[in-house]
Design a protein around this motif. Structure first.
Motif, PDB file in Angstrom:
ATOM      1  N   PHE A 162      -0.171   6.328   0.693  1.00  0.00           N
ATOM      2  CA  PHE A 162       0.542   5.835  -0.481  1.00  0.00           C
ATOM      3  C   PHE A 162       0.724   4.321  -0.392  1.00  0.00           C
ATOM      4  N   ALA A 163       0.981   3.808   0.809  1.00  0.00           N
ATOM      5  CA  ALA A 163       1.137   2.370   0.978  1.00  0.00           C
ATOM      6  C   ALA A 163      -0.106   1.618   0.516  1.00  0.00           C
ATOM      7  N   LYS A 164      -1.263   2.185   0.787  1.00  0.00           N
ATOM      8  CA  LYS A 164      -2.511   1.528   0.395  1.00  0.00           C
ATOM      9  C   LYS A 164      -2.681   1.546  -1.123  1.00  0.00           C
ATOM     10  N   SER A 165      -2.361   2.669  -1.753  1.00  0.00           N
ATOM     11  CA  SER A 165      -2.428   2.733  -3.216  1.00  0.00           C
ATOM     12  C   SER A 165      -1.431   1.769  -3.844  1.00  0.00           C
ATOM     13  N   ALA A 166      -0.228   1.716  -3.281  1.00  0.00           N
ATOM     14  CA  ALA A 166       0.787   0.812  -3.805  1.00  0.00           C
ATOM     15  C   ALA A 166       0.347  -0.644  -3.662  1.00  0.00           C
ATOM     16  N   ALA A 167      -0.255  -0.968  -2.518  1.00  0.00           N
ATOM     17  CA  ALA A 167      -0.746  -2.326  -2.311  1.00  0.00           C
ATOM     18  C   ALA A 167      -1.786  -2.702  -3.361  1.00  0.00           C
ATOM     19  N   LEU A 168      -2.654  -1.765  -3.667  1.00  0.00           N
ATOM     20  CA  LEU A 168      -3.708  -2.009  -4.658  1.00  0.00           C
ATOM     21  C   LEU A 168      -3.117  -2.246  -6.039  1.00  0.00           C
ATOM     22  N   GLU A 169      -2.149  -1.430  -6.404  1.00  0.00           N
ATOM     23  CA  GLU A 169      -1.579  -1.528  -7.747  1.00  0.00           C
ATOM     24  C   GLU A 169      -0.657  -2.734  -7.920  1.00  0.00           C
ATOM     25  N   LEU A 170       0.042  -3.093  -6.850  1.00  0.00           N
ATOM     26  CA  LEU A 170       1.078  -4.114  -6.985  1.00  0.00           C
ATOM     27  C   LEU A 170       0.612  -5.519  -6.634  1.00  0.00           C
ATOM     28  N   ALA A 171      -0.567  -5.645  -6.049  1.00  0.00           N
ATOM     29  CA  ALA A 171      -1.072  -6.967  -5.677  1.00  0.00           C
ATOM     30  C   ALA A 171      -1.118  -7.946  -6.852  1.00  0.00           C
ATOM     31  N   PRO A 172      -1.513  -7.506  -8.068  1.00  0.00           N
ATOM     32  CA  PRO A 172      -1.529  -8.465  -9.180  1.00  0.00           C
ATOM     33  C   PRO A 172      -0.159  -9.051  -9.505  1.00  0.00           C
ATOM     34  N   HIS A 173       0.907  -8.399  -9.028  1.00  0.00           N
ATOM     35  CA  HIS A 173       2.264  -8.887  -9.275  1.00  0.00           C
ATOM     36  C   HIS A 173       2.813  -9.666  -8.072  1.00  0.00           C
ATOM     37  N   GLY A 174       1.952  -9.940  -7.094  1.00  0.00           N
ATOM     38  CA  GLY A 174       2.373 -10.691  -5.931  1.00  0.00           C
ATOM     39  C   GLY A 174       3.220  -9.898  -4.963  1.00  0.00           C
ATOM     40  N   ILE A 175       3.104  -8.581  -5.037  1.00  0.00           N
ATOM     41  CA  ILE A 175       3.882  -7.704  -4.166  1.00  0.00           C
ATOM     42  C   ILE A 175       2.952  -7.096  -3.123  1.00  0.00           C
ATOM     43  N   ARG A 176       3.249  -7.338  -1.850  1.00  0.00           N
ATOM     44  CA  ARG A 176       2.464  -6.776  -0.762  1.00  0.00           C
ATOM     45  C   ARG A 176       3.121  -5.496  -0.249  1.00  0.00           C
ATOM     46  N   VAL A 177       2.305  -4.519   0.134  1.00  0.00           N
ATOM     47  CA  VAL A 177       2.817  -3.259   0.677  1.00  0.00           C
ATOM     48  C   VAL A 177       2.022  -2.912   1.930  1.00  0.00           C
ATOM     49  N   ASN A 178       2.723  -2.727   3.025  1.00  0.00           N
ATOM     50  CA  ASN A 178       2.092  -2.366   4.292  1.00  0.00           C
ATOM     51  C   ASN A 178       2.886  -1.251   4.968  1.00  0.00           C
ATOM     52  N   ALA A 179       2.259  -0.609   5.934  1.00  0.00           N
ATOM     53  CA  ALA A 179       2.902   0.486   6.661  1.00  0.00           C
ATOM     54  C   ALA A 179       2.947   0.188   8.149  1.00  0.00           C
ATOM     55  N   VAL A 180       4.044   0.592   8.765  1.00  0.00           N
ATOM     56  CA  VAL A 180       4.175   0.563  10.219  1.00  0.00           C
ATOM     57  C   VAL A 180       4.250   1.999  10.707  1.00  0.00           C
ATOM     58  N   LEU A 181       3.479   2.313  11.757  1.00  0.00           N
ATOM     59  CA  LEU A 181       3.412   3.667  12.290  1.00  0.00           C
ATOM     60  C   LEU A 181       3.969   3.674  13.708  1.00  0.00           C
ATOM     61  N   PRO A 182       5.274   3.950  13.851  1.00  0.00           N
ATOM     62  CA  PRO A 182       5.849   3.963  15.206  1.00  0.00           C
ATOM     63  C   PRO A 182       5.426   5.205  15.979  1.00  0.00           C
ATOM     64  N   GLY A 183       5.334   5.039  17.289  1.00  0.00           N
ATOM     65  CA  GLY A 183       5.193   6.187  18.164  1.00  0.00           C
ATOM     66  C   GLY A 183       6.562   6.711  18.536  1.00  0.00           C
ATOM     67  N   LEU A 184       6.767   7.035  19.780  1.00  0.00           N
ATOM     68  CA  LEU A 184       8.051   7.561  20.229  1.00  0.00           C
ATOM     69  C   LEU A 184       9.088   6.443  20.275  1.00  0.00           C
ATOM     70  N   VAL A 185      10.201   6.652  19.575  1.00  0.00           N
ATOM     71  CA  VAL A 185      11.274   5.664  19.517  1.00  0.00           C
ATOM     72  C   VAL A 185      12.590   6.366  19.861  1.00  0.00           C
ATOM     73  N   ALA A 186      13.410   5.707  20.626  1.00  0.00           N
ATOM     74  CA  ALA A 186      14.700   6.290  21.008  1.00  0.00           C
ATOM     75  C   ALA A 186      15.685   6.148  19.863  1.00  0.00           C
ATOM     76  N   THR A 187      15.768   7.171  19.015  1.00  0.00           N
ATOM     77  CA  THR A 187      16.649   7.192  17.853  1.00  0.00           C
ATOM     78  C   THR A 187      17.363   8.537  17.786  1.00  0.00           C
ATOM     79  N   PRO A 188      18.352   8.673  16.915  1.00  0.00           N
ATOM     80  CA  PRO A 188      18.990   9.979  16.739  1.00  0.00           C
ATOM     81  C   PRO A 188      18.004  11.073  16.337  1.00  0.00           C
ATOM     82  N   LEU A 189      16.938  10.718  15.631  1.00  0.00           N
ATOM     83  CA  LEU A 189      15.956  11.711  15.202  1.00  0.00           C
ATOM     84  C   LEU A 189      15.211  12.315  16.388  1.00  0.00           C
ATOM     85  N   THR A 190      14.909  11.508  17.386  1.00  0.00           N
ATOM     86  CA  THR A 190      14.130  12.001  18.526  1.00  0.00           C
ATOM     87  C   THR A 190      14.999  12.490  19.684  1.00  0.00           C
ATOM     88  N   ALA A 191      16.308  12.271  19.599  1.00  0.00           N
ATOM     89  CA  ALA A 191      17.197  12.641  20.711  1.00  0.00           C
ATOM     90  C   ALA A 191      17.067  14.103  21.124  1.00  0.00           C
TER      91      ALA A 191
END
Length: 258
Positions: A162-191
């Motif tokens: 979805f980030a790639k589709s959003a980047a394609l659609e929003l680029a003409p408006h000067g809006i950049r969209v990128n994704a970060v893909l974390p691995g294992l992170v010490a958070t409440p979700l992974t506890a």
């Protein structure tokens, strides 16, 4: 550092974990920050820790709530320059046994929440005419399957695309969209996973860095993608996993079936 002086950012899932780390790093670099989350207690703690941070209660699966969070950001600070779609969680279960409501909960939170965050933030940026940046926090599970977490992995894979589709659609408006893909992170979700000694050991054996990331180590790359240093970076995915993707995923079957 002051590379975000005067910058206005909205962070969903901002009450804890990666979202809280992003908010903290942004504030430390001069940004005005609005933290949006469904966790009222977490937001209260964040506001107590930093009285200059703004908070707003928000269920990211509710379009009106997300629209209101964006509007509150603009009302309070006059604009919105970046949005970080971080909110996410999962209810686990194998494909044959998971309750359909649990599958829907995960997909709605991870994917619909991302869609609505990008939708309403981009509308505000487009209307203002000054462009902006959106960073979607996906997951290594966008690339690596997760036993008992097919809904989460599927939704994270979809959010990356979805980030790639959003980047394609929003680029003409000067809006950049990128994704970060974390691995294992010490958070409440992974506890809960890290609390099982055998599973934790299996995770660490597969990560060349031999440890989980601190949330701040995910926040840094997210801030880079929202900064002017990444002005020519658009529609890309940045895996931040300590080298995990080049190894393999631990077997979670004993945790779910034992």
């Amino acid at each position: 550092m002051t590379r975000f002086d005067g910058h206005v950012a909205l962070v969903t899932g901002g009450a804890s974990g990666i979202g809280a780390a992003i908010g903290s790093r942004l504030r430390g670099e001069g940004a005005h920050v609005v933290l949006a989350d469904i966790d009222a207690d977490g937001l209260a703690r964040a506001a107590a820790a930093d009285p200059d941070v703004a908070t707003v209660a928000c269920d990211v699966t509710d379009s009106a709530a997300v629209e209101a969070a964006v509007a509150e950001t603009v009302r309070r600070f006059g604009r919105i320059d970046s949005a970080f779609a971080v909110a996410g969680a999962a209810r686990f279960g194998t494909i044959t046994d998971i309750a359909e409501d649990d599958w829907t909960f995960t997909v709605d939170l991870v994917l619909r929440g991302t869609f609505l965050t990008v939708r309403h933030a981009a509308r505000a940026m487009r209307a203002a005419g000054h462009g902006g940046a959106v960073v979607i926090v996906s997951s290594l599970n966008a690339h690596v399957p997760l036993y008992g977490g097919s809904s989460y992995a599927a939704a994270k894979a979809a959010s990356e695309n979805f980030a790639k589709s959003a980047a394609l659609e929003l680029a003409p408006h000067g809006i950049r969209v990128n994704a970060v893909l974390p691995g294992l992170v010490a958070t409440p979700l992974t506890a809960p996973l890290l609390g099982v000694e055998s599973v934790n050991a299996d995770y660490l054996a597969r990560i060349p860095a031999r440890r989980a990331a601190d949330p701040s180590e995910i926040a840094g790359p997210c801030l880079y993608l929202a900064s002017d240093d990444a002005s020519y970076v658009n529609g890309t995915s940045l895996v931040v996993d300590g080298g995990w993707e080049i190894t393999n995923y631990p077997d979670l079957a004993p945790l779910l079936e034992g």
